[in-house]
Write a protein that holds these residues in place. Structure first.
Motif, PDB file in Angstrom:
ATOM      1  N   TYR A 204      13.222  68.436 -24.530  1.00 50.23           N
ATOM      2  CA  TYR A 204      12.652  69.303 -23.491  1.00 50.23           C
ATOM      3  C   TYR A 204      11.254  68.879 -23.044  1.00 50.23           C
ATOM      4  O   TYR A 204      10.660  69.524 -22.173  1.00 50.23           O
ATOM      5  CB  TYR A 204      12.586  70.751 -23.991  1.00 50.23           C
TER       6      TYR A 204
ATOM      7  N   LEU B  56      19.073  76.631 -25.969  1.00 51.82           N
ATOM      8  CA  LEU B  56      18.689  75.988 -27.227  1.00 51.82           C
ATOM      9  C   LEU B  56      19.865  75.951 -28.202  1.00 51.82           C
ATOM     10  O   LEU B  56      20.164  74.915 -28.803  1.00 51.82           O
ATOM     11  CB  LEU B  56      17.529  76.747 -27.871  1.00 51.82           C
TER      12      LEU B  56
ATOM     13  N   SER C  85       7.042  71.406 -30.431  1.00 50.74           N
ATOM     14  CA  SER C  85       7.275  72.749 -30.960  1.00 50.74           C
ATOM     15  C   SER C  85       6.450  73.106 -32.183  1.00 50.74           C
ATOM     16  O   SER C  85       6.318  74.280 -32.517  1.00 50.74           O
ATOM     17  CB  SER C  85       8.761  72.899 -31.327  1.00 50.74           C
TER      18      SER C  85
ATOM     19  N   ALA D  49      17.741  81.775 -32.012  1.00 59.04           N
ATOM     20  CA  ALA D  49      17.130  80.578 -31.446  1.00 59.04           C
ATOM     21  C   ALA D  49      15.710  80.384 -31.974  1.00 59.04           C
ATOM     22  O   ALA D  49      15.271  79.255 -32.241  1.00 59.04           O
ATOM     23  CB  ALA D  49      17.124  80.658 -29.923  1.00 59.04           C
TER      24      ALA D  49
ATOM     25  N   THR E  13      16.868  80.727 -22.094  1.00 54.39           N
ATOM     26  CA  THR E  13      16.295  79.661 -22.920  1.00 54.39           C
ATOM     27  C   THR E  13      16.904  79.679 -24.313  1.00 54.39           C
ATOM     28  O   THR E  13      17.272  78.626 -24.856  1.00 54.39           O
ATOM     29  CB  THR E  13      14.771  79.833 -23.019  1.00 54.39           C
TER      30      THR E  13
ATOM     31  N   PHE F 267      12.944  68.896 -30.288  1.00 52.22           N
ATOM     32  CA  PHE F 267      12.665  69.699 -29.099  1.00 52.22           C
ATOM     33  C   PHE F 267      11.800  68.921 -28.106  1.00 52.22           C
ATOM     34  O   PHE F 267      12.018  68.978 -26.896  1.00 52.22           O
ATOM     35  CB  PHE F 267      11.969  70.999 -29.485  1.00 52.22           C
TER      36      PHE F 267
END
Length: 296
Positions: A242, A274, A246, A215, A270, A238
């Motif tokens: 979320y 992902l 990132s 990940a 997590t 991301f």
């Protein structure tokens, strides 16, 4: 590249016994084959190129199938088409689950059969159905493609590697027979960047890797594409998914930040989330490779 160096101490290797046995049987069956359908994953069309495919194909007709068309954008499809054509290859893009692009594959295989049978007639031999084999890494969609070519579910297909374990001939029509073969993979994964991409895309067995490691690599690969090829990923997938950008993090530190942000500090949960979201397309149609050599 830098991403590979970050993970070089955590080697990913996967070569289960059923694949070793199937590869041996496949090499024997290849003598009977006229056409090779090589299936790759559209998100990683370079990482899913088996290094021995050229040796196996030899002088046989080879049809390059890039499956999971739905997992990349039309822009990426166009870029890969141009890139492969610059290498003298014509890619056929498919979504085998939905049947998109499959008719063109059948026509290309049958066209190869017309040439084959013309040569047979020229030698005073009777025509016969063209024999094709479907080759590719585990879980790239080979069985789904065969079922679509047949128009019915004949071979088992599932979204995990290692479902097909035996070689099996199936007749598509009076003109075409197909050999369904288990996924093939190099006995040793020398390119660890490619191995990480195979793991991210669920194209090798889960026992071969650590979820948090893989990940983290996913974050690093997409960050690199987002930063260096901003036109291909104008927004961070991301951040969209979320609500946590990132690119200011390493993959490892992003996992920890996202865990704190959404998953009560549970880094393993997590990591699994992902990977699941990427594999299901919930991060959007995002590639792990682009045809300029970035992140590959």
């Amino acid at each position: 590249m830098a991403i590979t160096n970050n993970y070089k101490l955590n080697l990913i290797q996967w070569y289960p016994g059923h694949i070793a046995k199937a590869e041996k049987n496949l090499k024997e069956q290849l003598k009977l084959v006229d056409v090779v359908l090589e299936v790759r994953d559209a998100r990683i069309p370079l990482a899913t190129n088996h290094p021995q495919i050229g040796e196996w194909v030899g002088n046989k007709t080879r049809i390059l199938v890039i499956n999971r068309l739905d997992m990349i954008t039309p822009q990426m499809r166009s870029l890969w088409t141009d890139w492969f054509k610059s290498k003298g290859e014509v890619p056929y893009f498919t979504n085998a689950q939905q049947g998109q692009g499959v008719t063109a594959i059948a026509k290309a295989a049958q066209a190869a059969g017309v040439e084959l049978n013309q040569r047979r007639r020229d030698r005073g031999m009777l025509p016969r159905p063209v024999r094709a084999v479907v080759i590719g890494f585990p879980n790239v969609g080979k069985s789904a493609l065969i079922n679509r070519l047949l128009g019915r579910r004949v071979v088992e297909s599932a979204a995990r590697p290692g479902v097909t374990r035996q070689l099996r001939w199936v007749r598509i029509s009076e003109q075409l027979e197909l050999l369904d073969a288990p996924g093939v993979i190099p006995s040793r994964l020398e390119n660890q960047a490619a191995a990480l991409k195979l793991a991210i895309c669920d194209d090798i067995g889960q026992a071969a890797y650590d979820n948090q490691l893989v990940a983290s690599a996913l974050v690093d690969f997409l960050n690199e594409i987002h930063i260096t090829e901003n036109n291909l990923l104008p927004e961070s997938p991301f951040e969209l998914r979320y609500k946590l950008e990132s690119t200011s993090y390493t993959g490892e530190s992003y996992l920890e930040a996202l865990a704190a942000h959404r998953y009560q500090g549970d880094v393993e949960r997590t990591a699994r989330q992902l990977l699941t979201d990427f594999r299901k397309g919930l991060l959007g149609p995002v590639p792990l490779e682009v045809p300029y050599g970035i992140a590959s």
